[in-house]
Scaffold this motif. Sequence first.
Motif, short mmCIF file in Angstrom:
data_model
loop_
_atom_site.label_atom_id
_atom_site.label_comp_id
_atom_site.label_asym_id
_atom_site.label_seq_id
_atom_site.Cartn_x
_atom_site.Cartn_y
_atom_site.Cartn_z
N VAL A 70 43.94 44.01 36.40
CA VAL A 70 45.09 44.24 37.27
C VAL A 70 44.99 45.66 37.83
O VAL A 70 44.79 46.61 37.08
CB VAL A 70 46.41 44.10 36.48
N TYR A 71 45.13 45.78 39.17
CA TYR A 71 45.13 47.10 39.78
C TYR A 71 45.94 47.09 41.06
O TYR A 71 45.78 46.17 41.85
CB TYR A 71 43.69 47.55 40.11
N PRO A 72 46.81 48.02 41.30
CA PRO A 72 47.23 49.09 40.39
C PRO A 72 48.21 48.57 39.35
O PRO A 72 48.86 47.55 39.55
CB PRO A 72 47.90 50.10 41.32
N ASN A 73 48.35 49.29 38.28
CA ASN A 73 49.28 48.96 37.22
C ASN A 73 49.61 50.24 36.47
O ASN A 73 48.71 50.77 35.82
CB ASN A 73 48.68 47.93 36.28
N PRO A 74 50.79 50.78 36.58
CA PRO A 74 52.03 50.30 37.19
C PRO A 74 51.88 50.13 38.71
O PRO A 74 51.03 50.73 39.34
CB PRO A 74 53.06 51.38 36.87
N PHE A 75 52.81 49.31 39.28
CA PHE A 75 52.76 49.00 40.71
C PHE A 75 54.15 48.97 41.31
O PHE A 75 55.15 48.92 40.59
CB PHE A 75 52.04 47.67 40.93
N ASN A 76 54.20 48.99 42.66
CA ASN A 76 55.46 48.89 43.38
C ASN A 76 55.20 48.43 44.80
O ASN A 76 54.65 49.20 45.58
CB ASN A 76 56.18 50.23 43.40
N PRO A 77 55.63 47.30 45.24
CA PRO A 77 55.98 46.12 44.48
C PRO A 77 54.85 45.11 44.42
O PRO A 77 55.01 44.01 43.92
CB PRO A 77 57.17 45.55 45.26
N VAL A 78 53.64 45.49 44.95
CA VAL A 78 52.52 44.54 45.01
C VAL A 78 51.35 45.06 44.18
O VAL A 78 51.02 46.25 44.23
CB VAL A 78 52.06 44.32 46.47
N THR A 79 50.73 44.16 43.42
CA THR A 79 49.51 44.48 42.69
C THR A 79 48.51 43.34 42.89
O THR A 79 48.87 42.28 43.41
CB THR A 79 49.79 44.74 41.20
N THR A 80 47.28 43.56 42.46
CA THR A 80 46.24 42.54 42.61
C THR A 80 45.66 42.16 41.25
O THR A 80 45.25 43.03 40.49
CB THR A 80 45.10 43.05 43.52
N LEU A 81 45.65 40.87 40.99
CA LEU A 81 44.97 40.33 39.81
C LEU A 81 43.57 39.93 40.25
O LEU A 81 43.41 39.21 41.23
CB LEU A 81 45.68 39.09 39.26
N THR A 82 42.56 40.40 39.54
CA THR A 82 41.18 39.97 39.81
C THR A 82 40.75 39.08 38.66
O THR A 82 40.71 39.51 37.51
CB THR A 82 40.24 41.17 39.95
N LEU A 83 40.47 37.84 38.98
CA LEU A 83 40.16 36.81 37.99
C LEU A 83 38.68 36.45 38.10
O LEU A 83 38.19 36.19 39.20
CB LEU A 83 41.03 35.59 38.29
N SER A 84 37.97 36.48 36.98
CA SER A 84 36.56 36.09 36.94
C SER A 84 36.41 34.79 36.18
O SER A 84 36.85 34.69 35.02
CB SER A 84 35.72 37.17 36.25
N LEU A 85 35.82 33.81 36.81
CA LEU A 85 35.61 32.49 36.21
C LEU A 85 34.13 32.18 36.13
O LEU A 85 33.40 32.38 37.09
CB LEU A 85 36.30 31.40 37.03
N SER A 86 33.69 31.66 34.99
CA SER A 86 32.28 31.32 34.82
C SER A 86 31.95 29.93 35.34
O SER A 86 30.79 29.56 35.45
CB SER A 86 31.88 31.44 33.35
N GLY A 87 32.96 29.14 35.66
CA GLY A 87 32.75 27.80 36.18
C GLY A 87 33.98 27.34 36.94
O GLY A 87 35.00 28.02 36.97
N VAL A 88 33.90 26.16 37.56
CA VAL A 88 35.04 25.59 38.27
C VAL A 88 36.12 25.27 37.23
O VAL A 88 35.84 24.65 36.21
CB VAL A 88 34.64 24.33 39.04
#
Length: 149
Positions: A70-88
Motif C-alpha cells: 500500500v502506498y502512500p500510507n497514511p493517505f488522504n483520501p486516495v491510496t494505491t494497493l499493489t497486488l501481486s498474483l502468481s496465477g489467475v
Amino acid sequence: SEGDSLWSRRFGTKYNDFLNDTKPLANGGLVLCGWNDDSISKNALVICTEDAITNSESQPVIPTTFSISVYPNPFNPVTTLTLSLSGVQDVEIGLYDITGRYMQKIAQGRMTAGEHSIQVDAAGLPSGVYFARVQAGAQTITKKLVLLK
C-alpha cells in the motif's frame, strides 16, 4: 539443463554469463544470481534490475508469491494497493473499519497473474484506521491503512 532459453541478454562482459537463480523485488525488478566464465576463473555475478526483465515475446516476469503493498500510507483520501498474483485468481478486496465492520468493496473479479494497481478512494469516510482484506483463491492478506484528513 532440460529446457530451451526463454531470453538472453549480455551484462557487460565479453565472457559467457550463467544464470543460477532469480528473486523478485518489490519495485518490479529482479536480483539475478549466477557466474561468468573467463576461461581462467569463475566469477560470481549478482545483478539488480530496476524493472522486470522480459522474454523475447515481451511478457512480464510473473511473481512467485501472493503479496500486497500500500502506498502512500497514511493517505488522504486516495491510496494505491499493489497486488501481486502468481496465477489467475478470483480476487475480492474489501475495506473494513477498526471494529471489523465492512465499509466498502474495493474490487472483485477474476485477475490474471502479475501485478495489479487498485485505487482506494476513502473520500466519504472519516479519518481513522482501516483494513484492506484481500482474498485471492484460498489465500487472504490483510493490510492496515491509515486515513488522515
